[in-house]
Design a protein around this motif. Structure first.
Motif, PDB file in Angstrom:
ATOM      1  N   ASP A  52      49.174  55.409  42.052  1.00  0.00           N
ATOM      2  CA  ASP A  52      48.408  55.169  43.276  1.00  0.00           C
ATOM      3  C   ASP A  52      48.486  53.700  43.684  1.00  0.00           C
ATOM      4  OD1 ASP A  52      46.190  55.863  45.287  1.00  0.00           O
ATOM      5  OD2 ASP A  52      45.257  54.267  44.109  1.00  0.00           O
ATOM      6  N   ALA A  53      48.355  52.805  42.699  1.00  0.00           N
ATOM      7  CA  ALA A  53      48.400  51.375  43.010  1.00  0.00           C
ATOM      8  C   ALA A  53      49.752  50.970  43.574  1.00  0.00           C
ATOM      9  CB  ALA A  53      48.076  50.562  41.757  1.00  0.00           C
ATOM     10  N   LEU A  54      50.818  51.474  42.977  1.00  0.00           N
ATOM     11  CA  LEU A  54      52.155  51.160  43.488  1.00  0.00           C
ATOM     12  C   LEU A  54      52.344  51.720  44.897  1.00  0.00           C
ATOM     13  CD1 LEU A  54      54.234  51.797  40.239  1.00  0.00           C
ATOM     14  CD2 LEU A  54      53.761  49.584  41.317  1.00  0.00           C
ATOM     15  N   ALA A  55      51.808  52.911  45.131  1.00  0.00           N
ATOM     16  CA  ALA A  55      51.921  53.501  46.468  1.00  0.00           C
ATOM     17  C   ALA A  55      51.140  52.692  47.498  1.00  0.00           C
ATOM     18  CB  ALA A  55      51.413  54.944  46.433  1.00  0.00           C
ATOM     19  N   ARG A  56      50.070  52.036  47.055  1.00  0.00           N
ATOM     20  CA  ARG A  56      49.274  51.196  47.960  1.00  0.00           C
ATOM     21  C   ARG A  56      49.907  49.824  48.169  1.00  0.00           C
ATOM     22  NH1 ARG A  56      44.905  49.383  45.916  1.00  0.00           N
ATOM     23  NH2 ARG A  56      44.787  50.299  43.844  1.00  0.00           N
ATOM     24  N   GLY A  57      50.971  49.548  47.435  1.00  0.00           N
ATOM     25  CA  GLY A  57      51.646  48.267  47.585  1.00  0.00           C
ATOM     26  C   GLY A  57      51.132  47.172  46.673  1.00  0.00           C
ATOM     27  N   VAL A  58      50.374  47.540  45.643  1.00  0.00           N
ATOM     28  CA  VAL A  58      49.900  46.532  44.700  1.00  0.00           C
ATOM     29  C   VAL A  58      51.100  45.940  43.971  1.00  0.00           C
ATOM     30  CG1 VAL A  58      48.528  46.130  42.612  1.00  0.00           C
ATOM     31  CG2 VAL A  58      47.656  47.643  44.410  1.00  0.00           C
ATOM     32  N   PRO A  59      51.238  44.618  43.931  1.00  0.00           N
ATOM     33  CA  PRO A  59      52.400  44.000  43.288  1.00  0.00           C
ATOM     34  C   PRO A  59      52.406  44.212  41.775  1.00  0.00           C
ATOM     35  CG  PRO A  59      51.262  42.438  44.732  1.00  0.00           C
ATOM     36  CD  PRO A  59      50.372  43.612  44.566  1.00  0.00           C
ATOM     37  N   VAL A  60      53.603  44.292  41.200  1.00  0.00           N
ATOM     38  CA  VAL A  60      53.735  44.368  39.749  1.00  0.00           C
ATOM     39  C   VAL A  60      53.476  43.004  39.121  1.00  0.00           C
ATOM     40  CG1 VAL A  60      55.347  44.821  37.856  1.00  0.00           C
ATOM     41  CG2 VAL A  60      55.327  46.314  39.870  1.00  0.00           C
ATOM     42  N   GLY A  61      53.995  41.957  39.724  1.00  0.00           N
ATOM     43  CA  GLY A  61      53.820  40.598  39.213  1.00  0.00           C
ATOM     44  C   GLY A  61      52.963  39.762  40.136  1.00  0.00           C
ATOM     45  N   ALA A  62      52.352  38.714  39.563  1.00  0.00           N
ATOM     46  CA  ALA A  62      51.473  37.857  40.363  1.00  0.00           C
ATOM     47  C   ALA A  62      52.245  36.758  41.078  1.00  0.00           C
ATOM     48  CB  ALA A  62      50.400  37.230  39.474  1.00  0.00           C
ATOM     49  N   GLY A  63      53.303  36.267  40.451  1.00  0.00           N
ATOM     50  CA  GLY A  63      54.117  35.258  41.094  1.00  0.00           C
ATOM     51  C   GLY A  63      53.622  33.837  40.965  1.00  0.00           C
ATOM     52  N   GLY A  64      52.515  33.631  40.302  1.00  0.00           N
ATOM     53  CA  GLY A  64      51.991  32.283  40.139  1.00  0.00           C
ATOM     54  C   GLY A  64      50.602  32.323  39.542  1.00  0.00           C
ATOM     55  N   SER A  65      50.005  31.166  39.348  1.00  0.00           N
ATOM     56  CA  SER A  65      48.650  31.107  38.813  1.00  0.00           C
ATOM     57  C   SER A  65      47.664  31.554  39.887  1.00  0.00           C
ATOM     58  CB  SER A  65      48.321  29.690  38.355  1.00  0.00           C
ATOM     59  OG  SER A  65      48.096  28.857  39.478  1.00  0.00           O
ATOM     60  N   ARG A  66      46.432  31.867  39.431  1.00  0.00           N
ATOM     61  CA  ARG A  66      45.417  32.310  40.386  1.00  0.00           C
ATOM     62  C   ARG A  66      45.094  31.221  41.402  1.00  0.00           C
ATOM     63  NH1 ARG A  66      41.660  36.179  38.459  1.00  0.00           N
ATOM     64  NH2 ARG A  66      40.695  36.058  40.521  1.00  0.00           N
ATOM     65  N   LEU A  67      45.266  29.951  41.017  1.00  0.00           N
ATOM     66  CA  LEU A  67      44.918  28.847  41.905  1.00  0.00           C
ATOM     67  C   LEU A  67      46.054  28.493  42.860  1.00  0.00           C
ATOM     68  CD1 LEU A  67      42.931  26.603  39.415  1.00  0.00           C
ATOM     69  CD2 LEU A  67      42.028  28.098  41.213  1.00  0.00           C
ATOM     70  N   LEU A  68      47.222  29.106  42.651  1.00  0.00           N
ATOM     71  CA  LEU A  68      48.312  28.959  43.619  1.00  0.00           C
ATOM     72  C   LEU A  68      48.345  30.246  44.456  1.00  0.00           C
ATOM     73  CD1 LEU A  68      50.992  27.201  41.389  1.00  0.00           C
ATOM     74  CD2 LEU A  68      49.548  26.192  43.172  1.00  0.00           C
ATOM     75  N   ARG A  69      49.473  30.960  44.435  1.00  0.00           N
ATOM     76  CA  ARG A  69      49.567  32.173  45.252  1.00  0.00           C
ATOM     77  C   ARG A  69      49.356  33.436  44.411  1.00  0.00           C
ATOM     78  NH1 ARG A  69      51.492  33.452  50.380  1.00  0.00           N
ATOM     79  NH2 ARG A  69      52.482  35.510  50.563  1.00  0.00           N
ATOM     80  N   GLY A  70      48.960  33.262  43.142  1.00  0.00           N
ATOM     81  CA  GLY A  70      48.851  34.418  42.262  1.00  0.00           C
ATOM     82  C   GLY A  70      47.563  35.198  42.388  1.00  0.00           C
ATOM     83  N   ASN A  71      46.631  34.726  43.192  1.00  0.00           N
ATOM     84  CA  ASN A  71      45.345  35.419  43.334  1.00  0.00           C
ATOM     85  C   ASN A  71      45.500  36.616  44.253  1.00  0.00           C
ATOM     86  OD1 ASN A  71      42.551  35.720  42.883  1.00  0.00           O
ATOM     87  ND2 ASN A  71      42.115  34.779  44.865  1.00  0.00           N
ATOM     88  N   ASP A  72      45.296  37.805  43.709  1.00  0.00           N
ATOM     89  CA  ASP A  72      45.492  39.043  44.470  1.00  0.00           C
ATOM     90  C   ASP A  72      44.158  39.735  44.715  1.00  0.00           C
ATOM     91  OD1 ASP A  72      47.853  41.069  45.237  1.00  0.00           O
ATOM     92  OD2 ASP A  72      46.193  42.236  44.394  1.00  0.00           O
ATOM     93  N   ALA A  73      44.107  40.549  45.750  1.00  0.00           N
ATOM     94  CA  ALA A  73      42.885  41.287  46.058  1.00  0.00           C
ATOM     95  C   ALA A  73      42.439  42.157  44.892  1.00  0.00           C
ATOM     96  CB  ALA A  73      43.091  42.137  47.305  1.00  0.00           C
ATOM     97  N   GLU A  74      43.400  42.696  44.108  1.00  0.00           N
ATOM     98  CA  GLU A  74      43.032  43.531  42.962  1.00  0.00           C
ATOM     99  C   GLU A  74      42.285  42.744  41.903  1.00  0.00           C
ATOM    100  OE1 GLU A  74      43.331  46.893  42.394  1.00  0.00           O
ATOM    101  OE2 GLU A  74      43.980  47.029  44.491  1.00  0.00           O
TER     102      GLU A  74
END
Length: 382
Positions: A52-74
């Motif tokens: 379900d998460a993948l179908a919703r477009g939730v990323p597999v990787g964060a791509g960075g720290s939470r204080l950079l661009r790694g902070n995701d809605a999930e």
């Protein structure tokens, strides 16, 4: 020709000689070794949540720290839901329990403070204390009287800072429960903060699996840590507590600031696991049926008693005898692991039996029948 690292080779050979050499083994046989207490790790519940998460477009990787661009809605949804579920002002999602404990104890206790820790506290707490600047003192395992004496001695000798009392709710190698009511009373009397590692109680103990400290988690001088890679079936950790402490970690904990954020997909899985605890309490009830059955069979067939949780330690003592007994049980099709120093104190090597929903009660019974025979053959004490 000698190897390139002779000192390392000598050290490893010494471990082999003493029966303490470690090597990774594949999963094989009936599960008496994992911390997957509710059987969620391989469940349809988390498989469906991942799809379900993948179908919703939730990323597999964060791509960075939470204080950079790694902070995701999930991440943020999980933290809000976890704080509400565990009854605290705020929560912070980190990559694992080890990293979370390091962050707590290297960041929150300040210079001039005291970390008063149970003698059997987890290695991650020790590493965090080494990185921190507070004084540290241990007290005898689950001995609140001794904890009070150590604390008062520190005060008598000039200690004036904040006291942080570090305990595990359920101890990972002994399976016994911390005396949280007495510890809370001590914390209140001394103006201390009680830090409770709920790693092995989350999902198993407390209302809806909220942990042993759930009744006190809302208090300003309590800081619970819930790991997500055991009963919750995923990975990561949730530090729950007062917002000021969570914001301090966000701003000062090096293990948070400089680490790539946990996978957003994994955050979605932890969200699903928390929802499962709330929507399907029967899963926890079924787990306890197996735990109660195992405790009874351990007594009936092996003369082993006094267990308090899903973790049943069978203390053998000698390192080599412990590993030989573990190998014998593995040969019978039971995935049972031997635990040796430094994970446990010297002279207390043991089999650590973990009871999960992955193993039916009939298998639990046959395992203890086999264990009784092997212990008798090896002349192990009951």
């Amino acid at each position: 020709m000698a190897g390139a690292f002779p000192r390392h080779e000598t050290s490893l050979e010494a471990l082999r000689t003493r029966g303490r050499y470690r090597q990774m083994m594949p999963r094989d046989g009936h599960d008496f070794a994992s911390n997957d207490y509710l059987g969620l790790a391989g469940s349809d519940v988390l498989r469906a949540a991942a799809a379900d998460a993948l179908a919703r477009g939730v990323p597999v990787g964060a791509g960075g720290s939470r204080l950079l661009r790694g902070n995701d809605a999930e991440h943020q949804l999980l933290e809000a839901e976890a704080a509400a579920f565990f009854g605290t002002e705020a929560a912070l999602f980190m990559g694992g329990g080890f990293n979370a404990n390091q962050a707590i104890f290297s960041t929150l206790p300040q210079q001039g403070d005291l970390v008063l820790y149970d003698a059997l506290i987890h290695a991650s707490t020790h590493d965090g204390m080494r990185l921190g600047r507070a004084e540290t003192r241990s007290f005898a395992h689950s001995d609140v009287t001794n904890a009070r004496e150590v604390l008062q001695d520190w005060r008598k000798n000039g200690g004036r800072g904040q006291v942080w009392i570090a305990v595990e709710a359920v101890y990972s190698m002994d399976g016994d429960l911390a005396p949280l009511d007495e510890l809370m009373a001590l914390a209140d009397a001394e103006g201390a903060v009680l830090v409770v590692d709920e790693a092995h109680s989350t999902g198993v103990f407390g209302d809806l699996g909220r942990g042993l400290a759930h009744g006190i988690a809302h208090r300003p001088n309590v800081l619970p840590l819930h790991t997500c890679g055991k009963a919750l079936g995923a990975s990561g950790a949730l530090i729950c507590g007062q917002r000021v402490l969570i914001e301090t970690l966000i701003n000062k904990a090096r293990g948070f600031i400089f680490a790539t954020a946990p996978s957003p997909l994994n955050a979605a899985l932890v969200r699903a696991a928390l929802q499962e605890l709330q929507q399907n309490p029967d899963r926890r009830h079924q787990a306890w049926q197996g735990i109660t059955h195992a405790q009874a069979e351990a007594g009936r067939l092996c003369g082993l008693e006094g267990f308090q949780s899903q973790i049943l330690p069978v203390v053998i003592g000698d390192d080599k005898r412990t590993m030989a007994l573990a190998a014998a049980m593995q040969g019978h099709g039971y995935d049972i692991r031997g635990i040796r120093p430094p994970t446990v104190p010297r002279g207390t090597s043991r089999l650590r039996l973990s009871i999960t929903l992955n193993t039916p009660e009939t298998v639990i019974t046959t395992m203890f029948e086999t264990l009784a025979q092997e212990m008798e053959a090896a002349q192990c004490p009951a």
